[in-house]
Design a protein around this motif. Structure first.
Motif, short mmCIF file in Angstrom:
data_model
loop_
_atom_site.label_atom_id
_atom_site.label_comp_id
_atom_site.label_asym_id
_atom_site.label_seq_id
_atom_site.Cartn_x
_atom_site.Cartn_y
_atom_site.Cartn_z
N LEU A 138 0.84 -1.20 0.00
CA LEU A 138 0.00 0.00 0.00
C LEU A 138 0.88 1.24 0.00
CD1 LEU A 138 -2.67 -1.15 2.62
CD2 LEU A 138 -2.72 -1.37 0.13
N SER A 139 0.70 2.09 -1.02
CA SER A 139 1.60 3.22 -1.21
C SER A 139 0.98 4.57 -0.87
CB SER A 139 2.09 3.25 -2.67
OG SER A 139 2.75 2.05 -3.00
N GLY A 140 -0.28 4.58 -0.43
CA GLY A 140 -0.93 5.85 -0.12
C GLY A 140 -0.28 6.56 1.05
N ARG A 141 0.00 7.84 0.86
CA ARG A 141 0.60 8.65 1.93
C ARG A 141 -0.49 9.51 2.57
NH1 ARG A 141 5.32 10.39 -2.23
NH2 ARG A 141 3.50 11.46 -3.07
N PRO A 142 -0.54 9.59 3.92
CA PRO A 142 -1.69 10.18 4.61
C PRO A 142 -2.14 11.53 4.08
CG PRO A 142 -0.21 9.19 6.20
CD PRO A 142 0.48 9.10 4.87
N HIS A 143 -1.22 12.42 3.78
CA HIS A 143 -1.62 13.78 3.42
C HIS A 143 -1.69 13.99 1.90
CE1 HIS A 143 -1.62 14.92 7.57
NE2 HIS A 143 -0.38 14.49 7.71
N ASP A 144 -1.42 12.94 1.13
CA ASP A 144 -1.65 13.03 -0.32
C ASP A 144 -3.14 13.01 -0.60
OD1 ASP A 144 1.00 13.15 -0.97
OD2 ASP A 144 1.14 11.12 -1.77
N VAL A 145 -3.52 13.63 -1.70
CA VAL A 145 -4.92 13.57 -2.12
C VAL A 145 -5.19 12.20 -2.71
CG1 VAL A 145 -6.65 14.51 -3.70
CG2 VAL A 145 -5.10 16.05 -2.49
N ALA A 146 -6.16 11.50 -2.13
CA ALA A 146 -6.49 10.15 -2.58
C ALA A 146 -7.49 10.16 -3.73
CB ALA A 146 -7.08 9.35 -1.42
N ARG A 147 -8.43 11.08 -3.69
CA ARG A 147 -9.41 11.13 -4.78
C ARG A 147 -9.96 12.53 -4.94
NH1 ARG A 147 -14.71 7.73 -2.62
NH2 ARG A 147 -15.13 8.91 -0.72
#
Length: 491
Positions: A138-147
């Protein structure tokens, strides 16, 4: 409220793994199990990584409603991309606008993608990647925009609400222990949930994930004709707009279908008049759930079939609401004001729209631009939109109360009010009504009722009978199109 330690969509992958051999998606004759859908996610994520799509990349989803489309959306989150759903029905200009917002690639289930724009990745190409069977990284970073979730575009180009990976992780949808009472009741009825239109719809996708968490099955309805689709698929639940609900009630009165499987209709998009809700309950039984939320906030409140109409129920404890007057001061119960809302999974702003963001996202609150009030018991009631106004002789009048007076007539199924320039008064009220089947509204009587209850300034200059309200791409009534249909000569 505690959130999972691993990034989103780890909790969704856990639900698929737990489902195992249980069917979670039906598409025609296909029944896709949780394990099979998880495999689709792993292969699609591997395909995205092979195509060099990763954290922070814009990934537009131009897809239909299939298990592969669901898997592609979840896979986009797995690789940490900024997933952008593209609704069907956008104009060419709106589509160019959406695809011009820093998009690295478009995922499509068609042989070819848009003629002009970013590179296209087909679902078939992505699924050609091998499945190693292991847990996806899982590469999602907390403060990145996910959608990016686009608003309806009713004022022009759709705005994109930016939701972070941290916000998705904070949402209670996929965590049964965090469900508010109304959602817990709804979840118990989601055994077979009809999906249609587009999984880019926030409402359609969120209820789909809720169905997965509730142990139910998503069932593709194509076409989504009611009541036939409910009967054919033995559906227990589906999303329905207010105009579609009215049509379903009328159809059941005239020629009842076997809706014995139906347990929940989630009304979405616009308020439901109390009289019409009572009629729907009489005809369909205790199945109507009325959700209230916004693209910017997600679900704010939900009324169950046992709630008191026309309230939209009791907001969950994790949702904060303050109702303020025009000066920003909180108002007491029973007094209408503008709703300011905070939810665990709300957007952080509008993508590349700093001025709009500053206007709506204020000190951690979202200005809904909706009017409403609480009663003494904490039930929430809606009263209209702050921008749905007509300015007559320099005085501001909200359209919501006028629409409610018109819709209260036994001859009127739906009512819509708009304002248009007027040489004498600056603006004038114009109304459109959809009659109850077999009825012919007395337009003069409707105007008299408005004047009697709301005053002369609110009396419509014209009242036009229409078969149905023209829909916007998101299915809501499009008032801009109604404005173009105002009769030239006043009635």
């Amino acid at each position: 409220m505690p959130t999972p330690a691993e990034p989103y969509p780890g909790v969704v992958l856990d639900l698929l793994a737990a489902a195992g051999d249980r069917p979670v998606f039906e598409h025609g004759a296909r029944a896709v199990t949780g394990a099979q859908l998880l495999g689709l996610v792993r292969r699609t994520a591997a395909g995205l990584r092979a195509a060099a799509v990763g954290p922070g990349d814009g990934l537009a989803m131009l897809l239909g409603v299939t298990p592969e489309a669901f898997a592609a959306i979840i896979a986009g989150y797995v690789v940490g991309a900024r997933v952008v759903g593209v609704r069907p029905g956008l104009s060419d200009g709106q589509l160019r606008h959406v695809l011009g917002q820093d998009i690295a690639a478009v995922v499509t289930d068609a042989p070819t993608g848009p003629e002009h724009g970013p590179r296209t990745l087909t679902v078939a190409e992505l699924l050609a990647a091998p499945d190693d069977g292991g847990p996806p990284g899982l590469s999602g970073r907390p403060h990145d925009v996910a959608r990016l979730l686009h608003t309806s575009g009713s004022t022009g180009m759709p705005k994109a609400c930016a939701q972070t990976y941290a916000a998705l992780n904070a949402a209670w949808t996929v965590r049964p222990r965090a469900w508010p009472p109304a959602i817990r009741e709804l979840a118990s009825r989601l055994r077979r949930y009809l999906v249609f239109g587009s999984l880019s719809s926030q409402v359609m996708m969120e209820y789909g994930v809720l169905t997965l968490a509730a142990g139910g099955t998503m069932v593709v309805a194509d076409p989504p004709a009611f009541p036939n689709a409910i009967v054919r698929h033995r559906a227990s639940a589906t999303v329905i707009t207010v105009p579609r609900l009215y049509k379903l009630v009328a159809a059941q009165r005239d020629d009842p279908a076997d809706l014995s499987s139906l347990r929940a209709l989630m009304v979405s998009g616009s308020p439901l008049a109390a009289s019409r809700l009572r009629e729907a309950r009489d005809v369909l039984g205790p199945v109507v759930f009325q959700g209230y939320g916004q693209t910017e906030t997600g679900t704010i409140s939900m009324a169950t079939p046992s709630d008191v109409p026309p309230s939209v129920g009791f907001p969950p404890d994790v949702v904060d609401i303050v109702i303020r007057d025009a000066g920003g001061r909180p108002v007491p119960p029973g007094v209408d004001g503008e709703l300011y809302v905070r939810t665990p999974a709300q957007a952080v702003g509008y993508w590349a729209e700093p001025a709009e963001t500053a206007e709506v996202f204020v000190d951690g609150w979202v200005r809904t631009r909706d009017l409403g009030h609480f009663d003494e018991d904490g039930r929430l009631y809606l009263a209209g939109r702050t921008r749905d106004v007509v300015i007559v002789n320099a005085n501001l009048y909200y359209t919501g109360p006028i629409e409610r007076v018109l819709a209260a007539s036994p001859d009127v199924a739906e009512a819509y009010v708009v304002g248009a320039p007027d040489e004498d008064t600056g603006e004038a009220v114009h109304a459109f009504v959809v009659p109850v089947a077999g009825r012919a509204p007395d337009l003069g009587e409707l105007r008299r009722l408005v004047g009697e209850q709301l005053g002369a300034a609110c009396v419509p200059a014209t009242v036009t009978v229409i078969e149905e309200a023209p829909p916007a791409p998101n299915g809501k009534p499009d008032k801009r199109l109604l404005m173009t249909a105002i009769p030239r000569a006043e009635a």
